[in-house]
Write an enzyme that holds these catalytic residues in place. Structure first.
Site, PDB file in Angstrom:
ATOM      1  N   ASP A  10       0.850  -1.187   0.000  1.00  0.00           N
ATOM      2  CA  ASP A  10       0.000   0.000   0.000  1.00  0.00           C
ATOM      3  C   ASP A  10       0.889   1.240   0.000  1.00  0.00           C
ATOM      4  O   ASP A  10       1.622   1.485   0.953  1.00  0.00           O
ATOM      5  CB  ASP A  10      -0.902  -0.027   1.239  1.00  0.00           C
ATOM      6  N   ASP A 108      -2.718   2.416  -6.170  1.00  0.00           N
ATOM      7  CA  ASP A 108      -1.684   2.471  -5.136  1.00  0.00           C
ATOM      8  C   ASP A 108      -1.680   1.276  -4.208  1.00  0.00           C
ATOM      9  O   ASP A 108      -1.009   1.292  -3.188  1.00  0.00           O
ATOM     10  CB  ASP A 108      -1.860   3.756  -4.314  1.00  0.00           C
ATOM     11  N   GLU A 109      -2.407   0.234  -4.546  1.00  0.00           N
ATOM     12  CA  GLU A 109      -2.569  -0.861  -3.606  1.00  0.00           C
ATOM     13  C   GLU A 109      -2.640  -2.166  -4.380  1.00  0.00           C
ATOM     14  O   GLU A 109      -3.337  -2.234  -5.389  1.00  0.00           O
ATOM     15  CB  GLU A 109      -3.921  -0.664  -2.916  1.00  0.00           C
TER      16      GLU A 109
END
Ligand SMILES: [Mg+2]
Length: 359
Positions: A10, A108-109
Site C-alpha cells: 500500500d 496504489d494498492e
C-alpha cells in the site's frame, strides 16, 4: 495451515506523496490532492490528502470546498492521473519481477501471491523487503507492506503501521494480532456498523470470538458469516490477477415491490450515488448508462443510452438519463422488484477529460 504467502503493498498517501516529490516545498504543509475549489467555483472532490491535512479531518471523496473549510491553510494540487498512473506502472513492473499473480486496487494498492514466485525465493520477508527498497529507489516514494497467509491479514498488516510500515503476521502471530485489532479496523465494519458493534459489546477481535456464527449472522447477515471467519484468521479468497473492468454497476431488489415513479426515482438516486462513488474511486468514466428493471411478473428489461461524450459523474445527471430511459419501459405501476444502474464503455479518467468534466 499455512500454504500461502501474500504480500499487500500500500503506497503511503500516494497522490499526495507524488505531489510532494514533484514540489518539495510542499513538505510539512497540509496538502490536498484536488483542484483548488477557489478556482473551480467550489466544484471538485478530494482524491487524497497528506497526513498533515488529514489531521484536520480532510479525507478522500469529500468535496474540495469542504476540505478548504476544515483546513483553510491547505494547499491544493492535482497533477493528474497520467502522472499517478505512470508511477503505478513503475511499482507494478517491480511486482512483476516476483510474481504475475497481482490483484490491484486503485493505483496504489495491490495483493501479491508470492507463494510460487518467479525467483524461487522461499522467504516472503526478503521479497517484501526487496519490494519496499526497490519502490523507494525507483519512485522515491514509501509504501507500507503487510505479509501474511491470506488477503485479509496481509491487508490488516500493511495498515498496522504507516507510513513505511513493515508487518508480518504469521500463523502463530495471527490470534494475538486479531485479538487486539479494534473492531473498526475489520474490513467492512463501516461508520454505520461500529455503533451496533459497540452496543453488542464488541470492541476488538477478542470480543468477536465470543459470539457464535449464528449470532453474528443474526445481527449482520452475510457479513456476519465472514466476520466469524475473519476473527479466526480464515480467508480463503485467492489473489486474482486483475482484469480490466468493463462496467461498473449496482442493483437492488425490493420487497414489497415499488409502484410509483416517485419511489422508483428515490431508489434510483440511491443506486446512482453508489455507482458514482465506485466510478470515481476507480478513476473511470463511461459513455453508456444502462438501466435495468425487473417487474413484479419477473419480466426483466434493460435500456441503455450511449453518448458521444463521457457521462458526467453526478447523481442529477444519472437521474436525468434514467428518467428518460424509464419513459420507454412498461409503467412502474406494474410493480418493480429490482432496479439496477450500470455504467459501461469505460475509460480511465485522465487529466484532459477530467478537466473537460469539471469545466
Ligand atoms: Mg495507499
Amino acid at each position: 495451515m499455512n500454504n500461502r504467502w501474500i504480500i499487500h503493498v500500500d503506497m503511503d498517501a500516494f497522490y499526495a506523496s507524488i505531489e510532494e516529490r514533484e514540489d518539495p516545498s510542499l513538505k510539512g504543509k497540509p496538502l490536498v490532492v484536488a483542484k483548488d475549489p477557489r478556482k473551480t467555483g467550489g466544484r471538485g472532490v478530494v482524491s487524497t490528502a497528506n497526513y498533515i491535512a488529514r489531521r484536520y479531518g480532510v479525507h478522500s471523496a469529500m468535496s474540495s470546498s469542504e476540505a478548504l473549510k476544515l483546513c483553510p491553510k491547505a494547499i491544493f494540487r492535482f497533477s493528474g492521473f497520467q502522472l499517478y498512473r505512470a508511477v503505478s506502472q513503475q511499482i507494478h513492473n517491480i511486482f512483476h519481477h516476483y510474481t504475475d499473480t497481482i490483484e490491484s486496487y486503485a493505483l496504489d494498492e495491490a495483493y501479491l501471491d508470492v507463494t510460487n514466485n518467479k525467483l524461487g525465493m522461499t522467504d516472503p520477508v526478503q521479497i517484501g523487503r526487496e519490494i519496499q527498497q526497490k519502490i523507494k529507489q525507483v519512485t522515491r516514494l514509501t509504501c507500507s507492506i503487510g505479509i501474511s497467509y491470506n488477503k485479509f491479514l496481509a491487508k490488516e498488516a500493511s495498515d498496522y503501521t504507516k507510513p513505511a510500515g513493515f508487518t508480518i503476521v504469521s500463523v502463530e502471530d495471527a490470534p494475538a494480532f486479531l485479538a487486539q485489532l479494534p473492531i473498526e479496523k475489520f474490513r467492512g465494519v463501516g461508520k454505520k456498523t461500529v455503533p451496533k458493534m459497540k452496543e453488542l459489546g464488541i470492541n476488538d477481535g477478542s470480543d468477536l470470538l465470543k459470539l457464535s456464527e449464528l449470532d453474528l449472522m443474526k445481527h449482520f447477515g452475510k457479513f456476519g458469516y465472514s466476520l466469524y471467519r475473519r476473527a479466526r484468521g480464515i480467508d480463503e479468497r485467492p489473489v486474482e490477477a486483475s482484469r480490466v473492468r468493463k462496467s461498473i454497476g449496482r442493483e437492488r431488489t425490493f420487497g414489497p415491490v415499488l409502484d410509483s415513479e416517485v419511489v422508483v426515482n428515490t431508489q434510483l438516486r440511491l443506486i446512482a450515488a453508489k455507482v458514482i462513488k465506485d466510478v470515481a474511486k476507480q478513476h473511470k468514466h463511461g459513455k453508456t448508462l444502462v438501466l435495468k428493471v425487473r417487474y413484479q411478473d419477473f419480466q426483466t428489461v434493460t435500456k441503455r443510452a450511449t453518448f458521444l461524450d463521457y457521462i458526467e459523474n453526478n447523481v442529477d445527471n444519472y437521474l436525468e438519463i434514467t428518467s428518460e430511459l424509464l419513459t420507454n419501459l412498461p409503467p412502474v405501476e406494474a410493480g418493480v422488484r429490482l432496479l439496477g444502474i450500470t455504467l459501461t464503455g469505460l475509460d480511465d479518467l485522465n487529466y484532459e477529460n477530467l478537466a473537460l468534466n469539471l469545466f
